[in-house]
Design a protein around this motif. Structure first.
Motif, PDB file in Angstrom:
ATOM      1  N   ALA A  90     -57.463  61.783  90.525  1.00 62.81           N
ATOM      2  CA  ALA A  90     -57.039  60.594  89.764  1.00 62.81           C
ATOM      3  C   ALA A  90     -55.518  60.468  89.796  1.00 62.81           C
ATOM      4  CB  ALA A  90     -57.549  60.670  88.325  1.00 62.81           C
ATOM      5  N   HIS A  94     -53.328  57.265  91.490  1.00 61.62           N
ATOM      6  CA  HIS A  94     -52.295  56.535  90.744  1.00 61.62           C
ATOM      7  C   HIS A  94     -50.912  56.735  91.362  1.00 61.62           C
ATOM      8  CE1 HIS A  94     -54.613  54.788  87.355  1.00 61.62           C
ATOM      9  NE2 HIS A  94     -55.510  55.555  87.945  1.00 61.62           N
ATOM     10  N   LEU A 154     -59.662  52.634  95.906  1.00 60.76           N
ATOM     11  CA  LEU A 154     -59.049  52.524  94.577  1.00 60.76           C
ATOM     12  C   LEU A 154     -57.539  52.337  94.679  1.00 60.76           C
ATOM     13  CD1 LEU A 154     -60.951  55.247  92.500  1.00 60.76           C
ATOM     14  CD2 LEU A 154     -61.191  52.759  92.322  1.00 60.76           C
ATOM     15  N   ARG A 158     -55.796  49.023  93.223  1.00 55.66           N
ATOM     16  CA  ARG A 158     -54.775  49.154  92.177  1.00 55.66           C
ATOM     17  C   ARG A 158     -53.435  48.581  92.633  1.00 55.66           C
ATOM     18  NH1 ARG A 158     -52.499  52.751  89.840  1.00 55.66           N
ATOM     19  NH2 ARG A 158     -52.658  51.913  87.758  1.00 55.66           N
ATOM     20  N   THR A 170     -60.462  55.035  86.928  1.00 56.89           N
ATOM     21  CA  THR A 170     -60.299  55.845  88.137  1.00 56.89           C
ATOM     22  C   THR A 170     -61.049  57.165  87.988  1.00 56.89           C
ATOM     23  OG1 THR A 170     -58.113  54.890  88.561  1.00 56.89           O
ATOM     24  CG2 THR A 170     -58.612  56.979  89.651  1.00 56.89           C
TER      25      THR A 170
END
Length: 185
Positions: A90, A94, A154, A158, A170
């Motif tokens: 995760a 990010h 992802l 994002r 996430t």
């Protein structure tokens, strides 16, 4: 022997300049002349160090893929169990999506080249394989493959969303894919 060191520095500057230009202007607008000017090297250095623009671009994208794999390594080297690995993945999503726009654009340019040209497809396969090596430290190979694709998706969603989803979503997606695929914990 300073010449070899200078040559390797010059070569690295050329590769970095090529990547910067690709990120700023797109692959179609990159030329030997622009790269040489950006790198601050004589135009003749381009043919001294690289057999042609394709050789230069493949090496530049190989350098970029090494960078991305190092980011994977930085995030996934430490976790001791599957729960910590999920958190690390995760964090990775990010970091990639909130990070450098340059890296995001370069990844998309590489994927486009890979869709059209076999040599770049081989480069992306090697990148994916190296990324999965890090994931397979914590998850079985099939789960690592699925997770690698999830990370890409992802990250892209994002990065391009005007309202990116949060870390909880996430982590939920990662947990769903990895629930049965952990190596430990």
């Amino acid at each position: 022997m300073a010449t070899g060191h200078t040559d390797s520095q010059r070569r690295a500057r050329i590769l970095d300049a090529a990547l910067d230009l690709i990120a700023e202007e797109g692959i179609a607008r990159v030329s030997h002349r622009k790269i040489a000017a950006r790198a601050g090297v004589p135009l003749g250095s381009m043919t001294y160090h690289f057999s042609g623009i394709d050789d230069l671009l493949r090496e530049a994208f190989a350098r970029f893929s090494d960078h991305v794999v190092a980011v994977f390594d930085a995030h996934l080297a430490a976790p001791a169990d599957a729960a910590a690995a999920r958190q690390a993945v995760a964090d990775l999503v990010h970091a990639l999506s909130d990070g450098s726009r340059r890296d995001l654009v370069l990844a998309q340019e590489l994927y486009t080249l890979a869709a059209r040209q076999h040599a770049y497809r081989e480069l992306t396969h090697e990148w994916m394989r190296r990324s999965r090596v890090h994931l397979e430290k914590h998850f079985d190979p099939d789960t690592a493959r699925q997770l690698d694709a999830l990370i890409e998706g992802l990250t892209l969603h994002r990065a391009l969303s005007p309202q990116p989803h949060g870390r909880a979503l996430t982590l939920e997606a990662i947990t769903r894919i990895t629930a049965a695929g952990g190596r430990s914990g």
